[in-house]
Enzyme design. Structure first.
Site, PDB file in Angstrom:
ATOM      1  N   SER A 249      -7.413  -3.204  -2.309  1.00  0.00           N
ATOM      2  CA  SER A 249      -7.743  -2.211  -1.286  1.00  0.00           C
ATOM      3  C   SER A 249      -8.171  -0.897  -1.924  1.00  0.00           C
ATOM      4  O   SER A 249      -7.693  -0.525  -3.011  1.00  0.00           O
ATOM      5  CB  SER A 249      -6.480  -1.988  -0.444  1.00  0.00           C
ATOM      6  OG  SER A 249      -6.595  -0.839   0.349  1.00  0.00           O
TER       7      SER A 249
ATOM      8  N   TYR B 168       2.641   0.694   0.162  1.00  0.00           N
ATOM      9  CA  TYR B 168       1.639  -0.371   0.325  1.00  0.00           C
ATOM     10  C   TYR B 168       0.627  -0.318  -0.812  1.00  0.00           C
ATOM     11  O   TYR B 168       0.330  -1.324  -1.464  1.00  0.00           O
ATOM     12  CB  TYR B 168       0.934  -0.223   1.687  1.00  0.00           C
ATOM     13  CG  TYR B 168      -0.313  -1.089   1.807  1.00  0.00           C
ATOM     14  CD1 TYR B 168      -0.210  -2.470   1.874  1.00  0.00           C
ATOM     15  CD2 TYR B 168      -1.590  -0.513   1.828  1.00  0.00           C
ATOM     16  CE1 TYR B 168      -1.353  -3.269   1.963  1.00  0.00           C
ATOM     17  CE2 TYR B 168      -2.723  -1.301   1.922  1.00  0.00           C
ATOM     18  CZ  TYR B 168      -2.598  -2.677   1.988  1.00  0.00           C
ATOM     19  OH  TYR B 168      -3.732  -3.457   2.064  1.00  0.00           O
TER      20      TYR B 168
ATOM     21  N   LYS C 262      -0.188  -3.035  -4.005  1.00  0.00           N
ATOM     22  CA  LYS C 262      -1.508  -3.605  -4.328  1.00  0.00           C
ATOM     23  C   LYS C 262      -1.866  -3.329  -5.789  1.00  0.00           C
ATOM     24  O   LYS C 262      -2.373  -4.210  -6.489  1.00  0.00           O
ATOM     25  CB  LYS C 262      -2.582  -3.004  -3.413  1.00  0.00           C
ATOM     26  CG  LYS C 262      -2.533  -3.526  -2.006  1.00  0.00           C
ATOM     27  CD  LYS C 262      -3.029  -4.957  -1.947  1.00  0.00           C
ATOM     28  CE  LYS C 262      -2.764  -5.610  -0.615  1.00  0.00           C
ATOM     29  NZ  LYS C 262      -3.051  -7.032  -0.596  1.00  0.00           N
TER      30      LYS C 262
END
Ligand code: NAD
Ligand code: WQD
Length: 345
Positions: free
Chosen positions: A133, A158, A162
């Site tokens: 992302s 988050y 990643k």
């Protein structure tokens, strides 16, 4: 020569019943691959495989209901499946939830990946495409278009999950050069399949802009809250790089082909290379749907940056990939999916 060179291969899609995985499943079927979905249906409806069949105008894909954190199951699936490659979509994706419950994000996004990698190593499955992302970048440290070499620095658990997952994969590929890993950093996926059969199942209320606008257009919500109109952008609202989910799916097929062709992995941005503001997105949706999309200006959302769009040069050079669809097609496909989903069609 690998099996992917001689005929289209079998590909395991973890999280393949989700928003992006389901579109990739259709794209792979249409390119002659044999996708198999592995999903625990934590964030997907049970009828997704049947709807994939409608969208692809083909048979429903095989589905394995399982959790990526189950090492025994993952090893059995990979040992028996004869897969040429894995596309790893399974995971959690809410920035806000990750701030409240970081343990869930490290457990599933990082722990789940580690289990997958171990199971792949144990079964000699060494091709992997990973859903990363733009959130891995330090958007505040980057002035204009974000290239893959821009400073990294996630702003949420988050994002950290990643970035750590990327590091696990890069270490694996460095330790064993027979691994080939494609790390794809998505910018803002939007839209739905052109048939209206598959699309996003947003949280309630939706976290992201496009599904929120869709629900205002459908009448489920009264108005869009525009988070800030005093940014240093042309109209003062936040600018993002929205990429049609069908383009994103083509990017995955291109990534798989490049892993075989080039004999090595890659880290690539997937976006359009252009930014759109919140108000531009709202206006496009209202125009394309013919519906009113009321809005009000609200304070800035904590953690947001003024703009975030990608430098798409490497995607062109390494994958031969370029996004084809613009925001009108994103809005039109989102609208046909939303109408069908909400029974308005
Ligand atoms: P999604 O929630 O629609 O799909 C994820 C799928 O994974 C769901 O079908 C869910 O049921 C499944 N899943 C979750 N936990 C699982 C587990 N433990 N075992 C097996 N299956 C599990 O999300 P999406 O938008 O399709 O995102 C796919 C991937 O792309 C995610 O890794 C996400 O972080 C990443 N990503 C998404 C976006 C975005 O804006 N949608 C942007 C960048 C990156
Ligand atoms: C876009 C713009 C908002 C909702 C997030 C994740 C990122 C990635 C994609 C997974 C911003 C504005 C939004 C609303 C608004 N996901 N907005 N009203 O924040 O760029 O990225 O999703 O990897 O990691 O952080 O996307 O769709 O939430 O916001 O005004 O109701 O729309 O302020 O400018 P974002 P978004």
């Amino acid at each position: 020569m690998s099996r992917l060179d001689t005929h289209r291969g079998r590909v395991l899609l973890t999280g393949g019943a989700g928003y992006i995985g389901s579109h990739c499943c259709v794209a792979l079927m249409q390119e002659g691959y044999q996708p198999v979905i592995l999903d625990n249906f934590a964030n997907a409806r049970r009828d997704v495989p049947d709807r994939i069949a409608l969208a692809a105008n083909g048979p429903a894909p095989q589905v394995i209901e399982a959790d990526i954190r189950d090492r025994t199951v993952m090893e059995t699936v990979l040992a028996e499946g004869g897969f040429d490659a894995v596309m790893h979509f399974a995971g959690l994706k809410s920035v806000a939830e990750s701030v409240a419950h970081p343990e869930r994000y490290f457990d599933i996004n990082l722990g789940g990946l580690t289990v997958l990698v171990a199971a792949m190593a144990a079964t000699d499955t060494r091709r992997l495409i990973f859903s990363s992302s733009a959130t891995v970048y330090d958007a505040r440290a980057t002035g204009g278009a974000i290239s893959e070499d821009a400073p990294l620095g996630p702003a949420s658990p988050y994002g950290h999950s990643k970035l750590l997952a990327e590091k696990v994969l890069l270490a694996q590929a460095e330790a064993d050069p027979s691994w080939r890993v494609g790390i794809l950093r998505y910018f803002n996926p939007a839209g739905a399949h052109g048939t209206g059969h598959i699309g996003e199942e947003p949280a309630d209320p939706p976290d992201n802009l496009m599904p929120y606008i869709a629900q205002v257009a459908s009448g489920r919500r009264a108005r869009l809250q525009v988070f800030g109109d005093d940014y240093d952008t042309p109209d003062g609202t936040g600018v993002r790089d929205y990429i049609h989910v069908a383009d994103l799916a083509r990017g995955h097929v291109a990534s798989l082909a490049a892993l075989e062709r080039d004999g090595r992995g890659h880290v690539v941005n997937l976006g359009t290379g252009r930014g759109q503001s919140v108000l531009e997105m709202r206006a496009a949706y209202a125009r394309v749907s013919g519906r009113e999309v009321s809005f009000e200006i609200r304070p800035r959302r904590p953690g947001d940056v003024a703009q975030c769009y990608c430098d798409a040069t490497r995607a062109r050079a390494v994958l031969g990939f370029e996004a084809r669809h613009g925001i009108d097609e994103m809005c039109a496909s989102s609208w046909s999916w939303t109408r069908r989903r909400e029974g308005l069609a």
